[in-house]
Motif scaffolding. Structure first.
Motif, PDB file in Angstrom:
ATOM      1  N   LEU A  79       0.678   1.515   7.918  1.00 10.30           N
ATOM      2  CA  LEU A  79       1.817   1.612   6.866  1.00 10.30           C
ATOM      3  C   LEU A  79       1.156   0.762   6.275  1.00 10.30           C
ATOM      4  N   HIS A  84      -0.740   3.075   1.517  1.00 11.81           N
ATOM      5  CA  HIS A  84      -1.129   3.249  -0.525  1.00 11.81           C
ATOM      6  C   HIS A  84      -2.336   3.939  -0.441  1.00 11.81           C
ATOM      7  N   GLN A 222      -2.303  -2.692   2.500  1.00  9.03           N
ATOM      8  CA  GLN A 222      -1.104  -3.053   1.930  1.00  9.03           C
ATOM      9  C   GLN A 222      -0.752  -4.406   1.821  1.00  9.03           C
ATOM     10  N   SER A 356       5.127  -0.341  -5.141  1.00  8.43           N
ATOM     11  CA  SER A 356       4.581  -0.380  -3.404  1.00  8.43           C
ATOM     12  C   SER A 356       4.461  -1.940  -3.014  1.00  8.43           C
ATOM     13  N   SER A 360       7.478  -1.751   0.295  1.00  7.93           N
ATOM     14  CA  SER A 360       6.364  -1.565   1.513  1.00  7.93           C
ATOM     15  C   SER A 360       7.459  -2.785   2.467  1.00  7.93           C
TER      16      SER A 360
END
Length: 414
Positions: A79, A84, A222, A356, A360
């Protein structure tokens, strides 16, 4: 008489290169949903099989929680590193990569069956799912928007069913193989491997919905952003997600151990069915209560989590299988609604540029809840009996749910 020859007629003949025909956006939507569902189901197939591995190799229950946690660690890592990227490089490359990673994991499960191999296989499988979840959810939304722009909410519902529904069906499949099929530690992974190959070939034909930007892409992991405004609401949403996923982590790892030790239930299909009921309730609740306002969904979710945890505590004290199943189902419904509400709260605190980065953080806290509490339960079981360990888990998750729920409801009323 002289004649002239057009030298262009001497050029090598050209042939049209036929590109594979793409599916329609509508058909691509359902292929994507099926792929999402199957990949998620694969990752809970081992739940009723852990006890089979344990009986064969004699390792402690703590190692089961390590096996389960390896998956969550893989999800969190991917992740952060790649979750992303589909916004930049496209949905299809990420989902195809996730499918390829799950194929590798399936092969590892078949060929490397000791404890170290199971942990490694679970870690690899988690890496694929961390790439998959955001990419598949976004691709479903894109594909639905392309052919039914007036019905985009349907994509979110299908994504939720594919995600939680896949997680629900996996233990049932694993339990059925463990109870009725030969080679239960190899055959289910072979079946999923073949399914992934077929779905991967179909998914190649799904239309891409992201146009790559012309400017060069500079990779970075990310970012995780905590909003400056609404910080208290954000942390409460994160704690709610942590508590919700702690319940799924418990049922995904040591619930079969509880059934065997406290209730004397060693049927693998029954163990898979209990976990199926928890994840299935989480998926179904999101559909049943979808028409409620988000604040009302949160109320129902918090109430269900509290009631379910109380039932689980009572089941632990009196050794009741009926209370244990009822508590899991009711808490599972709360899990689905509470996590959905946590994401909605985080999304409301973000704008288009930071969505995002803010959501996240909620995902990372949720998977931390799926990792840390089950590991703590497994470690405690090395020195403390199951009944007090389970009761302590219930009490702590209940306290987190009550605090986070109160804050979330208060903040959402402003």
């Amino acid at each position: 008489m002289t004649s002239t020859i057009d030298i262009r007629s001497l050029a090598a003949p050209t042939f049209a290169v036929r590109r594979p025909r793409r599916l329609s956006h509508r058909a691509g939507f359902w292929v994507t949903a099926a792929t999402f569902f199957a990949l998620m189901a694969f990752n809970t197939v081992p739940t009723p099989l852990y006890a089979v591995y344990q009986e064969r190799d004699g390792f402690p229950t703590f190692l089961i929680t390590v096996m389960f946690a390896a998956y969550s660690v893989g999800v969190m890592v991917s992740l952060w590193l790649a979750g992303h990227l589909s916004d930049r490089v496209g949905r299809r490359p990420l989902i195809l990569a996730a499918t390829g990673i799950e194929i590798v994991a399936a092969i590892m499960f078949v060929l490397w069956q000791d404890a170290a191999g199971i942990i490694a296989s679970r870690l690899v499988a988690g890496l694929g799912i961390g790439i998959l979840t955001a990419s598949a959810t976004a691709h479903l939304a894109d594909l639905r928007r392309a052919h039914r722009p007036d019905s985009t909410a349907f994509a979110a519902t299908v994504a939720g069913i594919a995600n939680m529904g896949g997680l629900a069906i996996g233990p049932l499949v694993g339990g059925a193989f463990a109870e009725f099929a030969p080679a239960p530690l190899a055959l289910p992974y072979v079946v999923f491997l073949l399914a992934f190959l077929g779905l991967g070939l179909a998914y190649v034909l799904v239309p891409e919905t992201v146009e790559r930007p012309a400017e060069p892409f500079r990779y970075r992991p990310q970012k995780v952003r905590i909003p400056a405004e609404g910080r208290r609401a954000y942390w409460a949403a994160g704690v709610a997600a942590f508590a919700a996923f702690a319940v799924t982590g418990l049922f995904g790892s040591v619930a079969p151990t509880f059934l065997a030790r406290i209730l004397g239930q060693t049927d693998r299909l029954a163990a898979g069915a209990v976990t199926f009921s928890v994840f299935g309730a989480a998926a179904l609740a999101q559909v049943v209560f979808a028409r409620l306002a988000m604040r009302d969904q949160l109320r129902v979710g918090i109430g269900a989590m509290v009631a379910g945890l109380v039932f689980l505590g009572a089941a632990d004290l009196v050794g009741s299988g009926a209370l244990f199943v009822a508590g899991g189902v009711v808490a599972g419904a709360g899990v689905g609604l509470l996590f959905r509400g946590a994401l909605a709260i985080a999304g409301a605190l973000a704008d288009a540029r930071t969505r995002s980065e803010i959501t996240s953080g909620i995902f990372l806290l949720a998977f931390a809840g799926m990792t840390v509490p089950p590991l703590a339960v497994g470690a405690a079981l090395l020195v403390v009996p199951l009944v007090p360990v389970f009761l302590t888990f219930v009490a702590l998750v209940l306290a987190l749910t009550v605090w986070a729920g109160a804050v979330v409801l208060r903040e959402s009323a402003r």
